[in-house]
Write a protein that holds these residues in place. Structure first.
Motif, PDB file in Angstrom:
ATOM      1  N   ALA A  99     -12.537 -20.563  -4.473  1.00 43.42           N
ATOM      2  CA  ALA A  99     -13.389 -20.251  -3.319  1.00 43.42           C
ATOM      3  C   ALA A  99     -12.541 -20.124  -2.052  1.00 43.42           C
ATOM      4  N   GLY A 100     -11.540 -20.977  -1.906  1.00 46.57           N
ATOM      5  CA  GLY A 100     -10.641 -20.887  -0.756  1.00 46.57           C
ATOM      6  C   GLY A 100      -9.858 -19.585  -0.745  1.00 46.57           C
ATOM      7  N   GLN A 101      -9.399 -19.170  -1.912  1.00 45.75           N
ATOM      8  CA  GLN A 101      -8.671 -17.900  -2.014  1.00 45.75           C
ATOM      9  C   GLN A 101      -9.585 -16.719  -1.686  1.00 45.75           C
ATOM     10  N   ALA A 102     -10.812 -16.780  -2.176  1.00 51.51           N
ATOM     11  CA  ALA A 102     -11.775 -15.710  -1.884  1.00 51.51           C
ATOM     12  C   ALA A 102     -12.093 -15.674  -0.392  1.00 51.51           C
ATOM     13  N   GLU A 103     -12.187 -16.843   0.223  1.00 58.76           N
ATOM     14  CA  GLU A 103     -12.454 -16.897   1.659  1.00 58.76           C
ATOM     15  C   GLU A 103     -11.319 -16.246   2.451  1.00 58.76           C
ATOM     16  N   GLU A 104     -10.080 -16.539   2.062  1.00 61.04           N
ATOM     17  CA  GLU A 104      -8.936 -15.933   2.748  1.00 61.04           C
ATOM     18  C   GLU A 104      -8.958 -14.410   2.626  1.00 61.04           C
ATOM     19  N   LYS A 105      -9.237 -13.937   1.423  1.00 59.60           N
ATOM     20  CA  LYS A 105      -9.280 -12.487   1.205  1.00 59.60           C
ATOM     21  C   LYS A 105     -10.441 -11.864   1.977  1.00 59.60           C
ATOM     22  N   ARG A 106     -11.578 -12.529   1.980  1.00 56.63           N
ATOM     23  CA  ARG A 106     -12.747 -12.047   2.721  1.00 56.63           C
ATOM     24  C   ARG A 106     -12.427 -11.963   4.207  1.00 56.63           C
ATOM     25  N   ASN A 107     -11.766 -12.989   4.738  1.00 58.79           N
ATOM     26  CA  ASN A 107     -11.403 -12.982   6.156  1.00 58.79           C
ATOM     27  C   ASN A 107     -10.424 -11.852   6.467  1.00 58.79           C
ATOM     28  N   GLN A 108      -9.501 -11.617   5.557  1.00 54.10           N
ATOM     29  CA  GLN A 108      -8.540 -10.529   5.742  1.00 54.10           C
ATOM     30  C   GLN A 108      -9.278  -9.188   5.811  1.00 54.10           C
ATOM     31  N   ILE A 109     -10.235  -9.000   4.933  1.00 53.17           N
ATOM     32  CA  ILE A 109     -11.012  -7.758   4.917  1.00 53.17           C
ATOM     33  C   ILE A 109     -11.863  -7.646   6.178  1.00 53.17           C
TER      34      ILE A 109
ATOM     35  N   HIS B 101     -11.688  -9.191   9.162  1.00 49.42           N
ATOM     36  CA  HIS B 101     -11.069  -9.238  10.481  1.00 49.42           C
ATOM     37  C   HIS B 101      -9.918  -8.252  10.660  1.00 49.42           C
ATOM     38  N   SER B 102      -9.723  -7.369   9.707  1.00 52.46           N
ATOM     39  CA  SER B 102      -8.667  -6.367   9.831  1.00 52.46           C
ATOM     40  C   SER B 102      -9.155  -5.157  10.609  1.00 52.46           C
ATOM     41  N   VAL B 103      -8.199  -4.385  11.059  1.00 46.09           N
ATOM     42  CA  VAL B 103      -8.493  -3.084  11.648  1.00 46.09           C
ATOM     43  C   VAL B 103      -8.356  -2.072  10.517  1.00 46.09           C
ATOM     44  N   TRP B 104      -9.312  -1.173  10.419  1.00 45.23           N
ATOM     45  CA  TRP B 104      -9.333  -0.207   9.326  1.00 45.23           C
ATOM     46  C   TRP B 104      -9.306   1.209   9.875  1.00 45.23           C
ATOM     47  N   GLY B 105      -8.669   2.089   9.136  1.00 48.53           N
ATOM     48  CA  GLY B 105      -8.613   3.498   9.517  1.00 48.53           C
ATOM     49  C   GLY B 105      -8.877   4.378   8.308  1.00 48.53           C
ATOM     50  N   ALA B 106      -8.908   5.662   8.556  1.00 49.66           N
ATOM     51  CA  ALA B 106      -9.131   6.618   7.471  1.00 49.66           C
ATOM     52  C   ALA B 106      -8.016   6.497   6.442  1.00 49.66           C
ATOM     53  N   GLY B 107      -8.379   6.641   5.184  1.00 51.59           N
ATOM     54  CA  GLY B 107      -7.403   6.571   4.106  1.00 51.59           C
ATOM     55  C   GLY B 107      -6.769   7.916   3.832  1.00 51.59           C
ATOM     56  N   LYS B 108      -5.910   7.924   2.831  1.00 56.06           N
ATOM     57  CA  LYS B 108      -5.207   9.166   2.497  1.00 56.06           C
ATOM     58  C   LYS B 108      -6.092  10.155   1.756  1.00 56.06           C
ATOM     59  N   ASP B 109      -7.228   9.663   1.218  1.00 52.86           N
ATOM     60  CA  ASP B 109      -8.187  10.559   0.570  1.00 52.86           C
ATOM     61  C   ASP B 109      -9.590   9.984   0.740  1.00 52.86           C
ATOM     62  N   ALA B 110     -10.564  10.645   0.159  1.00 48.25           N
ATOM     63  CA  ALA B 110     -11.965  10.258   0.359  1.00 48.25           C
ATOM     64  C   ALA B 110     -12.319   8.909  -0.268  1.00 48.25           C
ATOM     65  N   ASP B 111     -11.509   8.427  -1.209  1.00 49.36           N
ATOM     66  CA  ASP B 111     -11.822   7.176  -1.895  1.00 49.36           C
ATOM     67  C   ASP B 111     -11.038   5.974  -1.383  1.00 49.36           C
ATOM     68  N   THR B 112     -10.293   6.139  -0.299  1.00 54.12           N
ATOM     69  CA  THR B 112      -9.523   5.012   0.229  1.00 54.12           C
ATOM     70  C   THR B 112      -9.738   4.860   1.730  1.00 54.12           C
ATOM     71  N   ILE B 113      -9.491   3.638   2.172  1.00 54.76           N
ATOM     72  CA  ILE B 113      -9.400   3.351   3.598  1.00 54.76           C
ATOM     73  C   ILE B 113      -8.069   2.631   3.796  1.00 54.76           C
ATOM     74  N   THR B 114      -7.594   2.615   5.015  1.00 53.33           N
ATOM     75  CA  THR B 114      -6.293   2.020   5.286  1.00 53.33           C
ATOM     76  C   THR B 114      -6.456   0.795   6.170  1.00 53.33           C
ATOM     77  N   ARG B 115      -5.935  -0.315   5.682  1.00 49.57           N
ATOM     78  CA  ARG B 115      -5.903  -1.550   6.460  1.00 49.57           C
ATOM     79  C   ARG B 115      -4.650  -1.497   7.323  1.00 49.57           C
ATOM     80  N   ILE B 116      -4.832  -1.769   8.602  1.00 51.28           N
ATOM     81  CA  ILE B 116      -3.710  -1.720   9.538  1.00 51.28           C
ATOM     82  C   ILE B 116      -3.459  -3.129  10.049  1.00 51.28           C
ATOM     83  N   LYS B 117      -2.300  -3.661   9.706  1.00 53.34           N
ATOM     84  CA  LYS B 117      -1.925  -4.998  10.156  1.00 53.34           C
ATOM     85  C   LYS B 117      -0.833  -4.848  11.206  1.00 53.34           C
ATOM     86  N   THR B 118      -1.038  -5.480  12.341  1.00 55.67           N
ATOM     87  CA  THR B 118      -0.070  -5.427  13.426  1.00 55.67           C
ATOM     88  C   THR B 118       0.509  -6.820  13.630  1.00 55.67           C
ATOM     89  N   THR B 119       1.831  -6.901  13.706  1.00 58.38           N
ATOM     90  CA  THR B 119       2.488  -8.165  14.023  1.00 58.38           C
ATOM     91  C   THR B 119       3.428  -7.934  15.199  1.00 58.38           C
TER      92      THR B 119
END
Length: 112
Positions: A26-36, A38-56
């Motif tokens: 459950a803790g691992q799922a929570e981390e992954k859920r938070n990543q999804i 709270h991330s910034v998302w953009g258009a993917g390379k095709d119609a079936d993808t989206i791109t997660r943008i992580k900035t550091t």
């Protein structure tokens, strides 16, 4: 939750090991859920993808961008994982109730 279980039942049974496993997952799922979530998302390379943008931004390396393509199948798979984990947790709880190892009386904790 684990501390409460140990206080009431100890560590020496299979139900405790199952609880630890469920809580870890459950803790691992929570981390992954938070990543999804709270991330910034953009258009993917095709119609079936989206791109997660992580900035550091680090003093040593400056600002960096990391791009990760995520498919709709990836997201659907994660949703299925959460659904199955929730079902396992519910079954675990019912099993504890049947073994008289869970308190399911909400009125016992109400103020007078």
């Amino acid at each position: 939750m684990i501390s409460l279980y140990i206080e009431r039942h100890g560590k020496e049974d299979e139900d405790f090991e199952k609880l630890k496993d469920l809580m870890t997952r459950a803790g691992q799922a929570e981390e992954k859920r938070n990543q999804i979530t709270h991330s910034v998302w953009g258009a993917g390379k095709d119609a079936d993808t989206i791109t997660r943008i992580k900035t550091t931004a680090k003093e040593k390396h400056g600002i960096r961008f990391h791009f990760e393509d995520v498919s709709s199948d990836d997201l659907a798979g994660f949703a299925e994982e959460i659904k199955l984990l929730a079902e396992e947790i519910q079954r675990y709880w019912i099993d504890l109730i049947e073994k008289d190892k869970a308190i399911n009386d909400h009125t016992a904790h109400q103020l007078p």
